[in-house]
Structure formats: C-alpha cells, structure tokens
Design an enzyme around this catalytic site. Structure first.
Site, PDB file in Angstrom:
ATOM      1  CG  ASP A 107      -5.380   5.633  -0.676  1.00  0.00           C
ATOM      2  OD1 ASP A 107      -6.442   5.930  -0.130  1.00  0.00           O
ATOM      3  OD2 ASP A 107      -4.351   6.312  -0.560  1.00  0.00           O
TER       4      ASP A 107
ATOM      5  CE  LYS B  77      -8.288   4.326   1.436  1.00  0.00           C
ATOM      6  NZ  LYS B  77      -7.541   4.850   2.602  1.00  0.00           N
TER       7      LYS B  77
ATOM      8  NE  ARG C 238       0.590  -7.134   7.624  1.00  0.00           N
ATOM      9  CZ  ARG C 238       0.639  -6.283   6.606  1.00  0.00           C
ATOM     10  NH1 ARG C 238      -0.401  -6.128   5.824  1.00  0.00           N
ATOM     11  NH2 ARG C 238       1.735  -5.599   6.360  1.00  0.00           N
TER      12      ARG C 238
ATOM     13  CD  GLU D 204      -3.173  -3.448  -3.578  1.00  0.00           C
ATOM     14  OE1 GLU D 204      -2.761  -4.430  -2.942  1.00  0.00           O
ATOM     15  OE2 GLU D 204      -2.505  -2.412  -3.748  1.00  0.00           O
ATOM     16  CG  ASP D 205      -4.191  -4.251   0.737  1.00  0.00           C
ATOM     17  OD1 ASP D 205      -3.986  -3.559  -0.299  1.00  0.00           O
ATOM     18  OD2 ASP D 205      -3.444  -4.198   1.733  1.00  0.00           O
TER      19      ASP D 205
ATOM     20  N   GLY E 126      -4.007   5.080  -6.213  1.00  0.00           N
ATOM     21  CA  GLY E 126      -3.879   4.380  -7.501  1.00  0.00           C
ATOM     22  C   GLY E 126      -2.439   4.214  -7.951  1.00  0.00           C
TER      23      GLY E 126
ATOM     24  NE  ARG F 162       4.396  -7.960   5.331  1.00  0.00           N
ATOM     25  CZ  ARG F 162       5.072  -7.588   6.411  1.00  0.00           C
ATOM     26  NH1 ARG F 162       5.374  -8.449   7.344  1.00  0.00           N
ATOM     27  NH2 ARG F 162       5.436  -6.336   6.577  1.00  0.00           N
ATOM     28  N   GLY F 163      -0.856  -7.356   2.440  1.00  0.00           N
ATOM     29  CA  GLY F 163      -2.236  -7.028   2.813  1.00  0.00           C
ATOM     30  C   GLY F 163      -3.315  -7.890   2.185  1.00  0.00           C
TER      31      GLY F 163
ATOM     32  CG  ASP G 136      -0.004  -2.733   7.428  1.00  0.00           C
ATOM     33  OD1 ASP G 136      -0.443  -2.568   6.257  1.00  0.00           O
ATOM     34  OD2 ASP G 136       1.095  -2.274   7.798  1.00  0.00           O
TER      35      ASP G 136
ATOM     36  CB  THR H 231       0.223   0.518  -5.308  1.00  0.00           C
ATOM     37  OG1 THR H 231       0.609   1.348  -4.221  1.00  0.00           O
ATOM     38  CG2 THR H 231       0.857  -0.846  -5.157  1.00  0.00           C
TER      39      THR H 231
ATOM     40  CG  PHE I 224      -5.680   4.477   7.610  1.00  0.00           C
ATOM     41  CD1 PHE I 224      -4.862   4.573   6.495  1.00  0.00           C
ATOM     42  CD2 PHE I 224      -5.375   3.534   8.573  1.00  0.00           C
ATOM     43  CE1 PHE I 224      -3.751   3.750   6.347  1.00  0.00           C
ATOM     44  CE2 PHE I 224      -4.268   2.703   8.437  1.00  0.00           C
ATOM     45  CZ  PHE I 224      -3.457   2.820   7.325  1.00  0.00           C
TER      46      PHE I 224
HETATM   47  P1  IMP Z   1      -2.104   3.540  -3.378  1.00  0.00           P
HETATM   48  O1  IMP Z   1      -0.840   3.321  -4.124  1.00  0.00           O
HETATM   49  O2  IMP Z   1      -2.205   4.917  -2.818  1.00  0.00           O
HETATM   50  O3  IMP Z   1      -3.340   3.156  -4.168  1.00  0.00           O
HETATM   51  O4  IMP Z   1      -2.043   2.663  -2.093  1.00  0.00           O
HETATM   52  C1  IMP Z   1      -2.303   1.313  -2.053  1.00  0.00           C
HETATM   53  C2  IMP Z   1      -1.659   0.697  -0.834  1.00  0.00           C
HETATM   54  O5  IMP Z   1      -1.659   1.602   0.270  1.00  0.00           O
HETATM   55  C3  IMP Z   1      -2.440  -0.500  -0.382  1.00  0.00           C
HETATM   56  O6  IMP Z   1      -1.939  -1.684  -0.954  1.00  0.00           O
HETATM   57  C4  IMP Z   1      -2.222  -0.479   1.106  1.00  0.00           C
HETATM   58  O7  IMP Z   1      -1.038  -1.163   1.443  1.00  0.00           O
HETATM   59  C5  IMP Z   1      -2.016   0.973   1.454  1.00  0.00           C
HETATM   60  N1  IMP Z   1      -3.277   1.594   1.943  1.00  0.00           N
HETATM   61  C6  IMP Z   1      -4.025   2.527   1.336  1.00  0.00           C
HETATM   62  N2  IMP Z   1      -5.088   2.867   2.082  1.00  0.00           N
HETATM   63  C7  IMP Z   1      -5.004   2.111   3.205  1.00  0.00           C
HETATM   64  C8  IMP Z   1      -5.829   1.983   4.375  1.00  0.00           C
HETATM   65  O8  IMP Z   1      -6.876   2.629   4.540  1.00  0.00           O
HETATM   66  N3  IMP Z   1      -5.403   1.081   5.300  1.00  0.00           N
HETATM   67  C9  IMP Z   1      -4.273   0.335   5.182  1.00  0.00           C
HETATM   68  N4  IMP Z   1      -3.477   0.417   4.096  1.00  0.00           N
HETATM   69  C10 IMP Z   1      -3.845   1.312   3.121  1.00  0.00           C
END
Ligand code: IMP
Length: 184
Positions: A104, A132, A169, A100-101, A106, A45-46, A163, A108, A156
């Site tokens: 991080d 990031k 959010r 994407e929101d 990578g 939902r982000g 969220d 996802t 974070f």
């Molecule tokens: P990744 O798979 O580690 O790149 O994570 C991506 C997902 O993690 C994002 O879509 C967010 O839902 C969540 N996420 C990563 N960092 C943060 C943050 O700093 N605040 C809130 N959600 C985060």
C-alpha cells in the site's frame, strides 16, 4: 449504514494467478540450488494462504519462514511499521523472496527490505498478491514488487488472508470493503 462487500477477485482467479506467479518465480530463480535454496519469507498473518499455495507450486528449491510486521489499524496505516518477528532468520548470502498480501504506502516493505539488506542478503525481491501503487509514499517509490498478483486501485479490501481489525480473513474471495461508518 451497514458494512458492504463487493467481489473484486474470485477465488478461482486468485488460484489461477498464483500458478502463473509460481511459474514466473521459478523461471527467474533457476540458479538457486539445494545448498542455497530460495528463502521465502511470508508476512504474517495476511499472506499465509497466498504463500502456502505459492511455495507449493514452485519448481525450484525453496524454504519458508515467517515474519510479522504491524502497520494498520482499521482501514488506516498507523505510521512506522513495527517489526516483531524475523530477527532470528539468517539471511546473509541468501536469495530472499518476501511474500506479502498487499503493498500500500510501501512503508512495511521498505522497512523489511532495509532490514534484510543490512543483514547481508544476496538478493531481496517482493512478491505481493495485490499492489496499490497509487498509494505509494514519495519516500517509498523504490518499493517495486518484482512479482504482482493483481494491481488494484485505492480500495480497502478483505478476504483471502486480508483482514479488517482481524475480521474477514477467511472470506473465499477478495472483496472491496466499506465498513459501517461507526466502525471505521
Ligand atoms: P503499507 O506499509 O502501507 O504498504 O501497508 C501494508 C500492510 O497494510 C499490508 O501488509 C496489510 O496488512 C495492510 N493493508 C494495506 N492495505 C490493506 C487493505 O486494503 N486491506 C487489508 N489490509 C491492508
């Protein structure tokens, strides 16, 4: 210790940046047509507020649909992302822009891109509100968003759709968040 919030990006900064990103995206996708519009896939939902503002500022034909991928618990990634929505979306021969929101580790976006590549998308790019890059896993170095709102350090953050366990959010700015040590 109490929760603390520090403003990182204000609502005004984010709104201005979204207009700039929409112009960049529109310039890049000049070749899409009414018959084969840009398929904007918003991650729930982000990214919902970000995607809603972004798509309305595009000047090229576009459609929106939604995908859902879970990956975080509290302030920590939980490992392999779980893809639980979006299987029905027909992406074959489509130009796909995943919105994407935050990117991080990578994982996802790597999962999402592989899924849509396997389904025959013509092209797949990522537009993320925040990136990031210092957190990227070695195995996800190929996750390079084409459009980035803001690059941030390893913090974070919450607000503007982001969220912490489904809280915060709706905060109007993007805030660096330090949870109470007992809560994290
Ligand atoms: P990744 O798979 O580690 O790149 O994570 C991506 C997902 O993690 C994002 O879509 C967010 O839902 C969540 N996420 C990563 N960092 C943060 C943050 O700093 N605040 C809130 N959600 C985060």
């Amino acid at each position: 210790m109490a929760n603390t919030f520090t403003v990182l990006k204000t609502d005004a900064e984010i709104c201005t940046r979204i207009q700039e990103l929409a112009a960049e995206i529109s310039a890049k996708y000049q070749y899409v047509t009414e018959e084969n519009p840009l398929l904007v896939l918003c991650t729930l939902r982000g990214a919902v507020f970000f995607a809603a503002d972004l798509i309305r500022a595009l000047t090229v034909p576009a459609e929106i649909d939604f995908i859902k991928v879970h990956s975080y618990v509290g302030t920590r990634p939980m490992g392999s992302p779980i893809f639980d929505l979006g299987e029905h979306i027909a992406v074959k021969d489509r130009h796909v822009l995943v919105v994407e929101d935050i990117v991080d580790t990578g994982q996802t976006m790597a999962t999402v891109m592989q899924n849509f590549a396997d389904k025959g998308a013509e092209s797949i790019q990522i537009c993320t509100m925040l990136d990031k890059p210092s957190r990227r896993l070695e195995t996800c170095k190929n996750v390079v968003p084409a459009f980035i709102g803001f690059t941030i350090p390893d913090l974070f953050v919450v607000g503007w759709g982001l969220d912490y366990n489904d809280k915060y959010r709706l905060l109007p700015d993007i805030m660096e968040y330090h949870p109470d040590s007992e809560e994290s």
